[in-house]
Design a protein around this motif. Structure first.
Motif, short mmCIF file in Angstrom:
data_model
loop_
_atom_site.label_atom_id
_atom_site.label_comp_id
_atom_site.label_asym_id
_atom_site.label_seq_id
_atom_site.Cartn_x
_atom_site.Cartn_y
_atom_site.Cartn_z
N ARG A 43 -0.06 -10.30 -7.17
CA ARG A 43 0.83 -9.16 -6.97
C ARG A 43 1.73 -9.42 -5.78
N ASP A 44 2.91 -8.84 -5.81
CA ASP A 44 3.87 -9.00 -4.73
C ASP A 44 3.31 -8.36 -3.46
N THR A 45 3.23 -9.12 -2.38
CA THR A 45 2.67 -8.59 -1.15
C THR A 45 3.55 -7.51 -0.53
N GLU A 46 4.80 -7.43 -0.97
CA GLU A 46 5.69 -6.40 -0.42
C GLU A 46 5.45 -5.03 -1.04
N VAL A 47 4.81 -4.98 -2.19
CA VAL A 47 4.63 -3.69 -2.85
C VAL A 47 3.18 -3.34 -3.09
N VAL A 55 1.58 -3.37 4.82
CA VAL A 55 2.40 -4.01 3.79
C VAL A 55 3.48 -4.87 4.45
N GLY A 56 3.64 -6.10 3.95
CA GLY A 56 4.69 -6.97 4.44
C GLY A 56 4.36 -7.68 5.73
N ARG A 57 3.12 -7.58 6.22
CA ARG A 57 2.76 -8.22 7.48
C ARG A 57 1.47 -9.04 7.35
N ARG A 58 1.13 -9.41 6.14
CA ARG A 58 -0.12 -10.13 5.93
C ARG A 58 -0.10 -11.51 6.59
N ALA A 59 1.01 -12.23 6.50
CA ALA A 59 1.09 -13.56 7.11
C ALA A 59 1.05 -13.46 8.63
N LEU A 60 1.70 -12.43 9.18
CA LEU A 60 1.64 -12.23 10.63
C LEU A 60 0.20 -11.96 11.07
N PHE A 61 -0.51 -11.12 10.33
CA PHE A 61 -1.91 -10.85 10.65
C PHE A 61 -2.76 -12.12 10.44
N ALA A 62 -2.37 -12.97 9.48
CA ALA A 62 -3.11 -14.22 9.26
C ALA A 62 -3.04 -15.13 10.48
N SER A 63 -1.98 -14.99 11.27
CA SER A 63 -1.84 -15.85 12.45
C SER A 63 -2.84 -15.51 13.54
N ILE A 64 -3.49 -14.34 13.45
CA ILE A 64 -4.47 -13.95 14.48
C ILE A 64 -5.59 -14.96 14.58
N ASN A 65 -6.11 -15.41 13.45
CA ASN A 65 -7.25 -16.33 13.47
C ASN A 65 -6.93 -17.68 14.09
N PRO A 66 -5.86 -18.39 13.66
CA PRO A 66 -5.58 -19.67 14.32
C PRO A 66 -5.22 -19.51 15.79
#
Length: 446
Positions: A435-439, A149-160
């Motif tokens: 939905r809110d990505t934080e919750v 939770v709260g780290r989806r954008a950080l994990f999204a950076s793995i691919n690029p």
């Protein structure tokens, strides 16, 4: 041996998912980028012409045709991934890419087998396109669905990051080969060596992906579908219920496609033919620019997790419009240091844009159709804008004798990015449609 706690097991699963997703992208784009890096030499061997620009245009035309296969690849792999799982689809994708790239390295030239040479090259590029059409959307879902939770954008950076590192790996391999042989040997046979290395890399990618589990989100949906006792039709559902979101992703991916493929698939040819750098110097500038891209991606992910993806999307589209012309001006100065600065600044802003793309591919769609909906819309955009970007850039510069023309093209796409950010992305995240990505553990339609 002491058993792992649930928290330790979860962290271990996430690390394996990141490794498998990242390594697969590394292998895919190591293979995919080689074509662009040796575009001039490939044109000489497969499209003989008195005018070097004509040969290069033919080479980039085949590059673009490969992109036309990407939507079909997205459809085929998306259906497989949404029905049977991300793991099996991604395993097949990495094998297909590596096999096709190996085949390019082994295919005889026009001088040896005549017109069969460009025909076979086109076939291998189509197979590469099918693979790439399934890879990025699937690995985005696979990695981000494991995110805390709260780290989806950080994990999204793995691919690029993995994409850039794979491209750097291909560039370094090309640079090592270039420096290890004479220019005549490079043109004659040594350019094939990096392509032949694709075979073993594909086996490595397949092994790593065979060792990971399916994502919890997919397992939950699969169990629900099994309980209901019927197979759903992801592509039908995607177009029936998610056309608006697919259009939003299409628009954002258009900016990403042009900006990214000018960086990864045009700049080496641009710096050698237009600016006048040697192949080795051009590859050095290129590698430094990709390193700057890679460093920026996780920083952009952290920022998006903190202040929200819509704000980062809007800021990055505006900033790219501001820096792109100065970046090309610096590269046109024919000085290595100036070119490094120009390409690095450009690459850093593109890194922020590229980090948001896999996040949107996941956030905009529910799990049961996510792979299909994101793969089809993303790859349709890349077929129209990404595959044609090197060709159009080469054509514009050739016909106007203005090296900054690709920069004007990027600026037009930045306007589209701003509109998509304000009208589409901001509304999706601001309203209750996401939905809110934080919750929420999984961002899905409600």
């Amino acid at each position: 041996m002491q058993a792992l706690t649930d928290a330790q097991q979860l962290r271990r699963t996430r690390r394996k998912a990141i490794t498998a997703g990242g390594i697969g992208n590394f292998v895919e784009w190591f293979d995919f980028a080689l074509y662009a890096q040796f575009a001039t030499i490939i044109g000489f061997h497969f499209f003989p012409a008195e005018d070097p620009t004509a040969s290069l245009l033919a080479t980039f035309a085949v590059f673009a045709v490969g992109f036309l296969a990407r939507p079909l690849g997205g459809l085929l792999f998306g259906q497989l991934g949404d029905r049977r799982g991300r793991k099996i689809a991604l395993s097949l994708a990495v094998l297909l890419m590596s096999g096709a790239t190996l085949a390019i390295g082994l295919t005889p030239s026009y001088a040896t087998i005549g017109v069969a040479a460009p025909v076979l090259l086109l076939l291998w590029r189509i197979l590469q396109g099918l693979s790439a059409g399934g890879e990025y959307a699937g690995s985005s879902s696979f990695v981000i669905e494991h995110a805390p939770v709260g780290r989806r954008a950080l994990f999204a950076s793995i691919n690029p990051v993995a994409t850039a590192v794979g491209t750097i790996g291909g560039a370094l391999t090309g640079l090592i080969v270039t420096l290890s042989v004479t220019p005549e040997q490079l043109t004659d046979w040594a350019w094939r060596i990096p392509f032949i290395l694709a075979g073993p890399l594909g086996i490595v990618g397949l092994y790593l992906r065979s060792k990971v589990e399916e994502t919890p989100e997919f397992q939950a949906v699969a169990a629900e579908q099994a309980e209901m006792g019927h197979q759903h039709a992801p592509v039908v559902e995607a177009f029936r219920t998610n056309k608006k979101r697919m259009l939003i992703l299409f628009g954002w991916a258009a900016l990403n496609a042009v900006a990214f493929y000018l960086l990864t698939s045009y700049m080496v040819a641009y710096m050698t033919q237009r600016v006048g750098f040697s192949q080795a110097d051009a590859l050095l500038v290129y590698i430094i620019g990709l390193a700057a891209f890679s460093v920026t991606c996780p920083l952009a992910g952290l920022l998006a997790d903190r202040i929200g993806p819509p704000k980062v999307a809007l800021a990055s589209a505006v900033l790219l419009a501001v820096v792109v012309l100065p970046a090309f001006t610096l590269m046109e100065a024919q000085v290595i240091g100036s070119a490094v600065l120009g390409l690095s600044v450009y690459a850093m802003v593109v890194g922020a844009i590229a980090t948001l793309t896999p996040l949107f591919m996941v956030d905009l769609f529910p799990v049961r159709i996510r792979y299909t909906a994101s793969a089809v819309s993303y790859n349709l955009s890349y077929a129209v804008f990404g595959g044609t970007a090197p060709y159009l850039a080469t054509w514009m510069v050739s016909n106007t004798d203005d090296g900054k023309m690709p920069g004007y093209y990027v600026m037009v796409l930045c306007v589209l990015g701003v509109v998509v950010s304000l009208v589409g992305i901001s509304r999706m995240y601001r309203g209750r449609e996401l939905r809110d990505t934080e919750v929420a553990k999984s961002v899905a339609l409600v």
